[in-house]
Design an enzyme around this catalytic site. Structure first.
Site, PDB file in Angstrom:
ATOM      1  N   HIS A 210       0.863  -1.287  -0.177  1.00 44.05           N
ATOM      2  CA  HIS A 210       0.043   0.077   0.061  1.00 44.05           C
ATOM      3  C   HIS A 210       0.893   1.334  -0.022  1.00 44.05           C
ATOM      4  O   HIS A 210       2.062   1.224   0.323  1.00 44.05           O
ATOM      5  CB  HIS A 210      -0.895   0.041   1.091  1.00 44.05           C
TER       6      HIS A 210
ATOM      7  N   HIS B 256       3.837   7.082   3.935  1.00 40.20           N
ATOM      8  CA  HIS B 256       4.711   5.778   3.742  1.00 40.20           C
ATOM      9  C   HIS B 256       4.326   4.984   2.704  1.00 40.20           C
ATOM     10  O   HIS B 256       3.187   4.849   2.182  1.00 40.20           O
ATOM     11  CB  HIS B 256       4.951   5.161   5.050  1.00 40.20           C
TER      12      HIS B 256
ATOM     13  N   GLU C 235       7.458   0.833   5.246  1.00 39.06           N
ATOM     14  CA  GLU C 235       6.945  -0.052   5.999  1.00 39.06           C
ATOM     15  C   GLU C 235       7.216  -1.370   5.466  1.00 39.06           C
ATOM     16  O   GLU C 235       6.857  -1.529   4.028  1.00 39.06           O
ATOM     17  CB  GLU C 235       5.369   0.082   6.268  1.00 39.06           C
TER      18      GLU C 235
END
Ligand SMILES: CC[C@@H](C(=O)O)C(=O)SCCNC(=O)CCNC(=O)[C@H](O)C(C)(C)COP(=O)(O)OP(=O)(O)OC[C@H]1O[C@@H](n2cnc3c(N)ncnc32)[C@H](O)[C@@H]1OP(=O)(O)O
Ligand SMILES: [Co+2]
Length: 134
Positions: free
Chosen positions: A7, A79, A130
């Site tokens: 994502h 992020h 992440e």
């Protein structure tokens, strides 16, 4: 080591407004808000054919994204999340490469119920990364 893009996260000052923008203006499939107090955020997932957009809004005091929104009051890309098969091995390798793993270095369970870690943005060209174990 890193695999698919899981994502792209966007910190937003107004979650309801951002949901309407993605649903009405962009015609996207917008999920419901989910409060994640362990992460200090409310999150909304937008499902795209090839990845997801994660809308983030601070939840509670001490949210890790509060500082970002103070610096970027209109919001911004917060992020990117890559998938990895073995988070512990990835952490070991990255630390050996001199990268900083954020927090106490232990994975948390992310929004998809999978272990996640974060890498310091200053170590990756100003981009907060992440890693999510698949
Ligand atoms: C929804 C659950 C989960 C999922 O499953 O997907 C999530 O995504 S949870 C998302 C929220 N949680 C996190 O982001 C955890 C990791 N983040 C952090 O620990 C902090 O945000 C941070 C990266 C340590 C920054 O915290 P901050 O309070 O802003 O610290 P500083 O002000 O000291 O920032 C240091 C430095 O880094 C710059 N910065 C901050 N955030 C970002 C960012 N998102 N992208 C790029 N750069 C960032 C900040 O501007 C400072 O730079 P300088 O001012 O140049 O020093
Ligand atoms: Co995320």
């Amino acid at each position: 080591m890193i695999g698919r893009l899981n994502h792209v996260a966007i910190a937003v000052p107004d979650l309801a407004r951002a949901m309407v923008q993605y649903r009405a203006a962009l015609g996207a499939e917008v999920g419901p808000p989910q409060d994640l107090p362990e992460h200090g955020v409310t999150v909304v997932f937008i499902t795209l054919p090839n990845t997801k957009i994660e809308l983030l809004h601070p939840l509670g005091a001490g949210s890790p994204i509060a500082g970002f929104l103070e610096k970027n009051p209109g919001g911004g890309i917060h992020h990117i999340c890559y998938e990895v098969e073995d988070l512990a091995a990835a952490r070991t390798h990255l630390q050996a490469e001199g990268a900083r793993v954020l927090g106490d270095g232990r994975p948390k369970i992310g929004a998809h119920g999978k272990p996640v870690l974060f890498l310091h943005p200053k170590d990756f060209n100003g981009c907060l990364i992440e890693l999510e174990e698949i």
